[in-house]
Design a protein around this motif. Structure first.
Motif, short mmCIF file in Angstrom:
data_model
loop_
_atom_site.label_atom_id
_atom_site.label_comp_id
_atom_site.label_asym_id
_atom_site.label_seq_id
_atom_site.Cartn_x
_atom_site.Cartn_y
_atom_site.Cartn_z
N LEU A 288 32.55 23.98 2.66
CA LEU A 288 31.88 23.72 1.38
C LEU A 288 30.38 23.58 1.64
N SER A 289 29.58 24.45 1.00
CA SER A 289 28.12 24.36 1.16
C SER A 289 27.57 23.36 0.17
N VAL A 290 26.71 22.46 0.66
CA VAL A 290 26.01 21.56 -0.26
C VAL A 290 24.59 22.04 -0.51
N SER A 291 24.14 23.02 0.28
CA SER A 291 22.84 23.65 0.07
C SER A 291 22.80 24.87 0.98
N PRO A 292 21.75 25.71 0.87
CA PRO A 292 21.72 26.89 1.75
C PRO A 292 21.57 26.54 3.22
N ASP A 293 21.31 25.25 3.54
CA ASP A 293 21.23 24.93 4.97
C ASP A 293 22.13 23.77 5.39
N THR A 294 23.01 23.32 4.53
CA THR A 294 23.94 22.24 4.93
C THR A 294 25.36 22.58 4.49
N VAL A 295 26.28 22.51 5.46
CA VAL A 295 27.65 22.92 5.22
C VAL A 295 28.60 21.81 5.67
N ILE A 296 29.58 21.50 4.83
CA ILE A 296 30.60 20.52 5.23
C ILE A 296 31.77 21.29 5.85
N CYS A 297 32.15 20.89 7.08
CA CYS A 297 33.22 21.56 7.83
C CYS A 297 34.27 20.53 8.24
N GLU A 298 35.47 21.02 8.57
CA GLU A 298 36.51 20.13 9.09
C GLU A 298 36.10 19.63 10.47
N GLU A 299 36.40 18.38 10.79
CA GLU A 299 35.82 17.76 11.99
C GLU A 299 36.29 18.38 13.31
N ALA A 300 37.50 18.97 13.33
CA ALA A 300 38.00 19.49 14.61
C ALA A 300 37.44 20.88 14.96
#
Ligand code: DAV
Length: 384
Positions: free
Chosen positions: A315-327
């Motif tokens: 899930l992108s929160v901005s063009p330079d920050t992305v939320i990813c699964e921790e593993a």
């Protein structure tokens, strides 16, 4: 000079602009996905003799573990100043008996992405493709009505509901061997016939004026034609994409995930059809193959029906920050090398409810306007 009009409260043109408001799913009252003509859930890994896929409600503990991760995502987004809304509870254990089909129970409200999509100032509810998900728009209706009441610029459209009758499905699809699937890979005929328009919202990905929709088990050609006829008069372009080596395609967000203008995270097992890939190359877009997922398909949760490529369901929160699964450490490193900030969150316990971070959310408002990122070549040659 008059001040500029504030943006509509519903406004999202792509997958990456700075996020302002989002809906995060919830696992309450979730049931196992029932076997039906459009779906055959299977247990992963080793099975004891005679063990069949469970039916009915999921265990309270399983639900609580998923809710903990969903709530944690919601709290993280709020800490980033994103407004978070949650679906209303619904009794998914209720069987359905309609004029055209019956089904023993419904599913859950973990994955709003599959059900509803924001296209500019428009909220569009998908037809859906499976019986157990026919009424899955209901937990979002209060939220949708609220946006619609608060801002007269919000447009609200529900695509025509298909019959989901037996003859809407091709049940022989489930019997094909892998060799047969390979031989038929360019037919793009899956478990839904081509009679009635059918699509799940998660088969669509947004890149400004251009939308890309994959033909899949959950989206057929009339479904894409319906989207084109509905959206092109509004100034959007709707293109069809094909991933011939994905024999069980459903939802584009583990296959082809745009991260920012000019860059798509791609699935190395599921290359895009050549002519379609050329369309992106000619417009200066780069494909970045996701690294191997942190676990194999067999190591995924036993009741999870999605592939290990949930690893790239970010899930992108901005063009330079992305939320990813921790593993997914390899993915974190790859994205960091490309200049992204990665926020890692635990999400494994959500997997068996149908998806990861992109699936479990519906972005309602992102800052930014409708841009055209495909100005060199505007049509896919010999495509739609
Ligand atoms: O690759 O298994 C899963 C998407 C679920 N909404 C996959 C796609």
């Amino acid at each position: 000079m008059a001040p500029p009009e504030p943006r509509p409260i519903v406004n999202a043109w792509n997958e990456w602009d700075p996020l302002e408001e989002i809906v995060v799913g919830r696992a309450d009252n979730a049931n196992f996905d029932p076997t039906e003509p459009g779906y055959r859930p299977v247990i992963r890994g080793t099975r004891s003799a005679g063990e069949t896929f469970p039916t009915g409600p999921k265990a309270a503990e399983t639900i609580a573990r998923a809710n903990e991760e969903l709530d944690n995502l919601a709290a993280l987004l709020e800490s980033l100043d994103v407004t978070v809304r949650r679906p209303d509870p619904m009794d998914f254990g209720k069987p359905l008996s309609t004029p055209t089909f019956d089904v023993e129970n419904q599913y859950c409200s973990v994955c709003p992405r599959d059900v509803v999509i924001t296209l500019g100032n428009q909220i569009l509810e998908a037809t859906m493709s499976r019986r157990a998900r026919f009424f899955e728009y209901l937990p979002y209706r209060r939220i949708i009505r609220d946006y619609w009441n608060r801002d007269p610029r919000v447009s609200w459209t529900a695509a025509p509901k298909p019959s989901m009758a037996d003859d809407m499905y091709r049940t022989e699809f489930w019997e094909f061997s892998l060799d047969e699937r390979f031989a038929r890979m360019h037919d793009f005929e899956f478990c839904v016939t081509q009679e009635e328009p059918v699509f799940d919202a998660a088969d669509i990905t947004r890149m400004g004026r251009h939308l890309f929709v994959q033909e899949s088990m959950t989206t057929n050609r009339p479904g894409i034609a319906w989207l084109r006829r509905e959206l092109e008069p509004r100034g959007l372009r709707v293109h069809t994409l094909h991933f011939p080596l994905d024999f069980f395609p459903s939802h584009i967000d583990c296959t082809f995930v745009p991260l920012r203008p000019g860059l798509v995270l791609t699935n190395p097992d599921r290359p895009l059809k050549e002519e379609e890939a050329e369309f992106f190359a000619k417009n200066g877009w780069e494909f970045l193959d996701a690294p191997e997922a942190s676990c194999s398909n067999d190591e995924m949760p036993r009741h999870c029906q999605s592939s290990r490529w949930l690893s790239m369901n970010v899930l992108s929160v901005s063009p330079d920050t992305v939320i990813c699964e921790e593993a997914e450490h390899d993915l974190h490193r790859l994205l960091e090398r490309r200049g992204f900030n990665v926020i890692a969150v635990p999400f494994r316990n959500v997997y068996e409810f149908g998806g990861s971070l992109h699936c479990a959310t519906w972005d309602v408002r992102r800052s930014g306007d409708c841009e055209d990122y495909f100005t060199n070549l505007t049509d896919i040659p010999a495509g739609d």
